[in-house]
Design a protein around this motif. Sequence first.
Motif, PDB file in Angstrom:
ATOM      1  N   LEU A  88       0.812  -1.219   0.000  1.00 59.80           N
ATOM      2  CA  LEU A  88       0.000   0.000   0.000  1.00 59.80           C
ATOM      3  C   LEU A  88       0.845   1.269   0.000  1.00 59.80           C
ATOM      4  N   ALA A  89       2.150   1.116   0.206  1.00 60.62           N
ATOM      5  CA  ALA A  89       3.042   2.280   0.235  1.00 60.62           C
ATOM      6  C   ALA A  89       4.417   1.872  -0.259  1.00 60.62           C
ATOM      7  N   GLY A  90       5.078   2.770  -0.962  1.00 64.78           N
ATOM      8  CA  GLY A  90       6.440   2.497  -1.394  1.00 64.78           C
ATOM      9  C   GLY A  90       7.386   2.554  -0.207  1.00 64.78           C
ATOM     10  N   ALA A  91       8.435   1.745  -0.254  1.00 62.34           N
ATOM     11  CA  ALA A  91       9.335   1.695   0.897  1.00 62.34           C
ATOM     12  C   ALA A  91      10.686   1.135   0.505  1.00 62.34           C
ATOM     13  N   ASP A  92      11.663   1.484   1.334  1.00 61.58           N
ATOM     14  CA  ASP A  92      13.010   0.936   1.213  1.00 61.58           C
ATOM     15  C   ASP A  92      13.214  -0.165   2.242  1.00 61.58           C
ATOM     16  N   LEU A  93      12.603   0.014   3.422  1.00 62.92           N
ATOM     17  CA  LEU A  93      12.643  -0.947   4.528  1.00 62.92           C
ATOM     18  C   LEU A  93      14.066  -1.301   4.940  1.00 62.92           C
ATOM     19  N   GLY A 105      23.043   8.570   2.454  1.00 61.84           N
ATOM     20  CA  GLY A 105      22.258   8.746   1.237  1.00 61.84           C
ATOM     21  C   GLY A 105      21.052   7.836   1.185  1.00 61.84           C
ATOM     22  N   SER A 106      20.653   7.282   2.323  1.00 64.96           N
ATOM     23  CA  SER A 106      19.523   6.351   2.365  1.00 64.96           C
ATOM     24  C   SER A 106      18.213   7.083   2.124  1.00 64.96           C
ATOM     25  N   ASP A 107      17.259   6.362   1.587  1.00 62.61           N
ATOM     26  CA  ASP A 107      15.942   6.914   1.327  1.00 62.61           C
ATOM     27  C   ASP A 107      15.079   6.749   2.577  1.00 62.61           C
ATOM     28  N   GLU A 108      13.843   7.182   2.491  1.00 68.10           N
ATOM     29  CA  GLU A 108      12.911   7.002   3.605  1.00 68.10           C
ATOM     30  C   GLU A 108      12.680   5.515   3.850  1.00 68.10           C
ATOM     31  N   TRP A 109      12.455   5.159   5.107  1.00 66.16           N
ATOM     32  CA  TRP A 109      12.140   3.755   5.400  1.00 66.16           C
ATOM     33  C   TRP A 109      10.832   3.373   4.719  1.00 66.16           C
ATOM     34  N   VAL A 110       9.835   4.230   4.873  1.00 70.26           N
ATOM     35  CA  VAL A 110       8.577   4.115   4.129  1.00 70.26           C
ATOM     36  C   VAL A 110       8.272   5.497   3.563  1.00 70.26           C
ATOM     37  N   ASN A 111       7.842   5.545   2.321  1.00 73.38           N
ATOM     38  CA  ASN A 111       7.561   6.835   1.692  1.00 73.38           C
ATOM     39  C   ASN A 111       6.613   7.673   2.550  1.00 73.38           C
ATOM     40  N   GLY A 112       7.005   8.912   2.761  1.00 69.28           N
ATOM     41  CA  GLY A 112       6.198   9.813   3.579  1.00 69.28           C
ATOM     42  C   GLY A 112       6.780  10.060   4.947  1.00 69.28           C
ATOM     43  N   LEU A 113       7.770   9.242   5.356  1.00 68.54           N
ATOM     44  CA  LEU A 113       8.357   9.384   6.685  1.00 68.54           C
ATOM     45  C   LEU A 113       9.653  10.194   6.671  1.00 68.54           C
ATOM     46  N   GLY A 114       9.980  10.770   5.526  1.00 68.00           N
ATOM     47  CA  GLY A 114      11.187  11.590   5.459  1.00 68.00           C
ATOM     48  C   GLY A 114      11.123  12.805   6.365  1.00 68.00           C
ATOM     49  N   ILE A 115       9.905  13.245   6.690  1.00 67.33           N
ATOM     50  CA  ILE A 115       9.733  14.416   7.542  1.00 67.33           C
ATOM     51  C   ILE A 115      10.256  14.172   8.957  1.00 67.33           C
ATOM     52  N   LEU A 116      10.561  12.938   9.283  1.00 71.82           N
ATOM     53  CA  LEU A 116      11.079  12.636  10.622  1.00 71.82           C
ATOM     54  C   LEU A 116      12.446  13.257  10.870  1.00 71.82           C
ATOM     55  N   TRP A 117      13.074  13.822   9.846  1.00 73.10           N
ATOM     56  CA  TRP A 117      14.312  14.569  10.085  1.00 73.10           C
ATOM     57  C   TRP A 117      14.044  15.712  11.055  1.00 73.10           C
ATOM     58  N   SER A 118      12.853  16.330  10.959  1.00 76.38           N
ATOM     59  CA  SER A 118      12.534  17.468  11.820  1.00 76.38           C
ATOM     60  C   SER A 118      12.407  17.040  13.273  1.00 76.38           C
ATOM     61  N   LEU A 119      11.916  15.822  13.489  1.00 79.68           N
ATOM     62  CA  LEU A 119      11.826  15.308  14.857  1.00 79.68           C
ATOM     63  C   LEU A 119      13.223  15.091  15.432  1.00 79.68           C
ATOM     64  N   SER A 120      14.156  14.689  14.595  1.00 78.47           N
ATOM     65  CA  SER A 120      15.543  14.530  15.043  1.00 78.47           C
ATOM     66  C   SER A 120      16.114  15.869  15.494  1.00 78.47           C
ATOM     67  N   VAL A 121      15.866  16.914  14.721  1.00 79.21           N
ATOM     68  CA  VAL A 121      16.362  18.241  15.089  1.00 79.21           C
ATOM     69  C   VAL A 121      15.798  18.665  16.434  1.00 79.21           C
TER      70      VAL A 121
END
Length: 251
Positions: free
Chosen positions: A116-121, A142-158
């Motif tokens: 149901l969602a694209g992912a690198d896992l 250079g890794s991609d998102e674990w699951v598409n749409g979760l790239g925004i978690l960089w902000s939680l890291s900050v």
Amino acid sequence: MGQPEPAIPLKGRGRGTNPSGIAGSSYIPSLDGLRAASILIVLLSHAGASCLIPGGFGVTVFFFLSGFLITTLLTREHDRYGSIALGAFYLRRLVRLGPPLLACLLLAGVAAMLGLAGADLDRSTLVSQILFYYNYHSLLTGSDEWVNGLGILWSLSVEEHFYLIWPALFIAIGRRWIGLRHLIVLLVALLVWRSFRYFVLGSSEWSIYISTDTRFDSLLYGCVLALMHWRGVAGQVFPTGRSALALLRRL
């Protein structure tokens, strides 16, 4: 030399004498509208309106509000107890963020496995998102998102990197080891560092955008405003009401 900064008493002042004028609650209703606006900016940008509405501005506003809110809560705790309980602070952060983050990652993983969602896992990416170092992990590997749409978690890291440091700085301010002027110097230093990384080291715009060392000030500005409210000096710097109207008439 300038006048020394007023002391912040280590004993609780009590809610009735809090110069910030903000009620002693962990909820600030007036921030809801600003939060909603910042989220809407990000959503509209990701929906295809990025050429008109910069999503990065919404993230910056959200960082600013986070810094203001967390510092306001720290000032209230200081007013009430005369100190800050670091262990309790970090435990609250863990309880507040841990369960919803894990639930989000779990549901996203299930959706990916069901197609149901694209992912690198990638396992290392998952670990970085759970332990809040995904922003640097994605830059270094250079890794991609674990699951598409979760790239925004960089902000939680900050945010979490900031919260590891800020309570200790707040305690230092409360004990008069450092003051507002030192925070201003830090803000200027961060601006210089960001410029150095871009113009001298050749860091990419994206790297500067998601790195904690170049986004630290986005939260710190909100912290400084909350401290100014706490000390009762914000009204002197930012005129309100009739004072603001009188200032506009002079322009």
